[in-house]
Structures are given as C-alpha cells and as structure tokens.
Scaffold this motif. Structure first.
Motif, PDB file in Angstrom:
ATOM      1  N   ILE A  12       5.850  21.520  37.590  1.00 17.75           N
ATOM      2  CA  ILE A  12       6.945  22.531  37.821  1.00 17.75           C
ATOM      3  C   ILE A  12       6.336  23.476  38.702  1.00 17.75           C
ATOM      4  N   VAL A  13       6.824  23.787  39.850  1.00 18.45           N
ATOM      5  CA  VAL A  13       6.424  24.781  40.809  1.00 18.45           C
ATOM      6  C   VAL A  13       6.916  26.019  40.445  1.00 18.45           C
ATOM      7  N   TYR A  14       8.247  25.996  40.482  1.00 11.50           N
ATOM      8  CA  TYR A  14       8.950  27.448  39.882  1.00 11.50           C
ATOM      9  C   TYR A  14      10.057  27.210  39.018  1.00 11.50           C
ATOM     10  N   CYS A  15      10.739  27.963  38.168  1.00  8.83           N
ATOM     11  CA  CYS A  15      12.103  28.181  37.720  1.00  8.83           C
ATOM     12  C   CYS A  15      12.759  29.495  38.317  1.00  8.83           C
ATOM     13  N   LYS A  16      14.201  29.129  38.202  1.00 10.85           N
ATOM     14  CA  LYS A  16      15.020  30.120  38.631  1.00 10.85           C
ATOM     15  C   LYS A  16      16.029  30.329  37.794  1.00 10.85           C
ATOM     16  N   SER A  17      16.418  31.468  37.421  1.00  7.23           N
ATOM     17  CA  SER A  17      17.389  31.709  36.573  1.00  7.23           C
ATOM     18  C   SER A  17      18.750  31.695  37.214  1.00  7.23           C
ATOM     19  N   ASP A  18      19.700  31.161  36.462  1.00 10.01           N
ATOM     20  CA  ASP A  18      21.054  31.170  37.086  1.00 10.01           C
ATOM     21  C   ASP A  18      21.808  31.360  35.732  1.00 10.01           C
ATOM     22  N   SER A  19      22.080  32.495  35.115  1.00  7.38           N
ATOM     23  CA  SER A  19      22.891  33.053  33.928  1.00  7.38           C
ATOM     24  C   SER A  19      22.173  32.399  32.774  1.00  7.38           C
ATOM     25  N   ASN A  20      23.012  31.351  32.073  1.00  4.08           N
ATOM     26  CA  ASN A  20      22.611  30.784  30.873  1.00  4.08           C
ATOM     27  C   ASN A  20      21.765  29.449  31.198  1.00  4.08           C
ATOM     28  N   TYR A  21      21.714  29.199  32.348  1.00  2.00           N
ATOM     29  CA  TYR A  21      20.878  27.920  32.792  1.00  2.00           C
ATOM     30  C   TYR A  21      19.694  28.149  33.439  1.00  2.00           C
ATOM     31  N   LEU A  58      10.290  32.317  37.621  1.00  2.00           N
ATOM     32  CA  LEU A  58       8.985  32.283  36.519  1.00  2.00           C
ATOM     33  C   LEU A  58       8.379  30.941  37.646  1.00  2.00           C
ATOM     34  N   ILE A  59       7.043  31.422  37.868  1.00  2.00           N
ATOM     35  CA  ILE A  59       6.238  30.506  38.976  1.00  2.00           C
ATOM     36  C   ILE A  59       5.123  29.925  37.890  1.00  2.00           C
ATOM     37  N   ASN A  60       4.783  28.839  38.640  1.00  2.00           N
ATOM     38  CA  ASN A  60       3.445  28.254  38.221  1.00  2.00           C
ATOM     39  C   ASN A  60       2.375  28.764  39.298  1.00  2.00           C
TER      40      ASN A  60
END
Length: 98
Positions: A12-21, A58-60
């Motif tokens: 996982i490089v990073y996660c990006k929020s998209d409402s409830n996803y 959220l980033i690694n």
C-alpha cells in the motif's frame, strides 16, 4: 462485490478517502476500491507504518520519496503522486521522517 482481496500492507502506497469508499493505491500502479471508510482502513493498519497526513489521505511512511515545502507541505510518493499535508499533520510527519 465478488469477494475479499487480501493485500500485504507493504504494497500500500497510500489510501484516499472518497466518501464511504476508499481508493487504495498499491505498488505497480495498481488501484483497488474498498467499501470502507478511511477511518476503518486506518484502524486496521499498523500505526508505526501509516500516518494520516490529511483528512482524505493515509500514507505508508516507507513509500515517501521526498517532503516538498510548498503550499504548507506535500509528499512525493514512490509511485510519483504528490499528496497534500495538512497544517495540523506537518509537525508529526516531519518528526516521523527525521
């Protein structure tokens, strides 16, 4: 929709929020979408390796290539994407990088 895919957190490089996803960006320019909130994803990853740098990101820490001082702070990630750093997160991210 068709099952549960298990991904090693190191990919996982990073996660990006998209409402409830949540859009999860992986090594090799792969992406996946999870029907979970960013808060839920964050709770299931090791806090020693992942940090919330913005309300939507959220980033690694292992995938940070460079801290950019412009616009209050941004991170250049291993996949070439630039992630914004909120003012509230800037001191914590700098502390964790040094």
């Amino acid at each position: 929709a068709d099952g549960i895919e298990l991904v090693p957190w190191e990919e996982i490089v990073y996660c990006k929020s998209d409402s409830n996803y949540c859009e999860i960006n992986l090594t090799g320019n792969r992406k996946m979408v999870a029907s979970k909130t960013l808060k839920n994803i964050e709770a299931n990853l090791p806090s020693t390796q992942f940090i919330r740098v913005h309300k939507s990101y959220l980033i690694n820490l292992k995938h940070i290539k460079k801290y950019l001082k412009r616009d209050g702070g941004e991170l250049l990630m291993s996949n070439g994407k630039v992630i914004p750093v909120s003012r509230n997160s800037r001191d914590e991210i700098l502390k964790r990088l040094l």
